[in-house]
Design an enzyme around this catalytic site. Structure first.
Site, short mmCIF file in Angstrom:
data_model
loop_
_atom_site.label_atom_id
_atom_site.label_comp_id
_atom_site.label_asym_id
_atom_site.label_seq_id
_atom_site.Cartn_x
_atom_site.Cartn_y
_atom_site.Cartn_z
N ALA A 119 0.83 -1.21 0.00
CA ALA A 119 0.00 0.00 0.00
C ALA A 119 0.86 1.26 0.00
O ALA A 119 0.51 2.27 -0.62
CB ALA A 119 -0.93 0.00 1.21
N HIS A 155 2.19 -6.96 -5.72
CA HIS A 155 1.71 -8.35 -5.56
C HIS A 155 1.16 -8.89 -6.87
O HIS A 155 0.22 -9.70 -6.86
CB HIS A 155 0.62 -8.46 -4.48
N GLU A 190 5.90 -10.60 -6.49
CA GLU A 190 6.43 -10.73 -5.14
C GLU A 190 7.95 -10.86 -5.18
O GLU A 190 8.51 -11.55 -6.05
CB GLU A 190 5.83 -11.96 -4.45
#
Length: 243
Positions: A119, A155, A190
């Protein structure tokens, strides 16, 4: 600007931030105390303690911005800032409510080292509209810090031909975004991160690379070590309704 934008803060089988330990240490060279922004999670104290435990191994102190009477003054005197992951909508709404959007953006553009994960990486973009998160709260707008002129999808997951999930793949969702907006989107898998220094931008990571999505073109693969500096010259056009 000095940027470290991580797709994720935890890798399978490794402690918190361990996969990017060297990159974090290099990014924070000369920094004695790090200002941490824990607003993406509800438990600010526990989140800050988790970050402090890792940073202690690198010889850095951590101060949670939520403990400050004046968050903007805390940013003004900070040596470096780390905006942690969690829910992007909650994070942006809190940054807006505390008056930190402009303050953070101004200081980072003036040279304050900025580190984000998940985030916190979304916040470096012009808007949060390529987040994967559920809108658990409603921010005043989707406009984020705008430290980079393109969008990032942390992600990022590749389509799974053997999967049984019948909803849109991440690729399909980003393609839908590009039907409404003319701005590149970098899907960070990732274990990958971006290292920015002024106008230069490098893709880094322990294994996987990234996919770049642009309107009207096939996605382009990049491996760790790729020079993505051209993205810093992006001239983005957004749908005016939410930007």
């Amino acid at each position: 600007m000095k940027l470290l934008l991580l797709s994720n803060s935890a890798a399978p089988g490794r402690p918190y931030l361990d996969h990017a330990r060297d990159a974090v240490a290099e990014h924070l060279a000369g920094v004695e105390e790090l200002l941490f922004v824990p607003y993406a999670l509800a438990d600010h104290d526990s989140y800050t303690a988790k970050v402090a435990a890792f940073m202690r191994q690198l010889g850095r102190r951590v101060r949670g911005i939520h403990t400050e009477d004046d968050p903007r003054a805390a940013v003004a005197r900070a040596q470096a800032v780390f905006v942690g992951g969690g829910n992007s909508f909650r994070l942006l709404a809190t940054l807006q409510r505390t008056g930190l959007v402009d303050t953070l953006a101004h200081r980072v553009r003036a040279g304050l080292p900025y580190m984000g994960s998940s985030a916190g990486t979304n916040m470096a973009c012009p808007t949060l509209r390529t987040t994967n998160d559920m809108p658990i709260v409603e921010p005043a707008s989707f406009a984020a810090l705008g430290l980079v002129p393109f969008q990032i999808n942390p992600h990022y997951l590749d389509p799974d031909p053997s999967g049984t999930h019948m909803g849109e793949t991440r690729e399909e969702r980003l393609s839908q975004f590009l039907e409404e907006n003319d701005v590149p989107v970098l899907g960070l898998r990732e274990g990958t991160w971006l290292r920015g220094d002024d106008d230069t931008l490098t893709l880094c990571g322990i294994e996987a690379g990234a996919r770049l999505f642009t309107a009207g073109a096939e996605p382009v693969e990049y491996a760790p070590g790729a020079d993505l500096s051209a993205l810093m010259a992006t001239k983005a056009r957004f749908d005016h309704r939410d930007a």
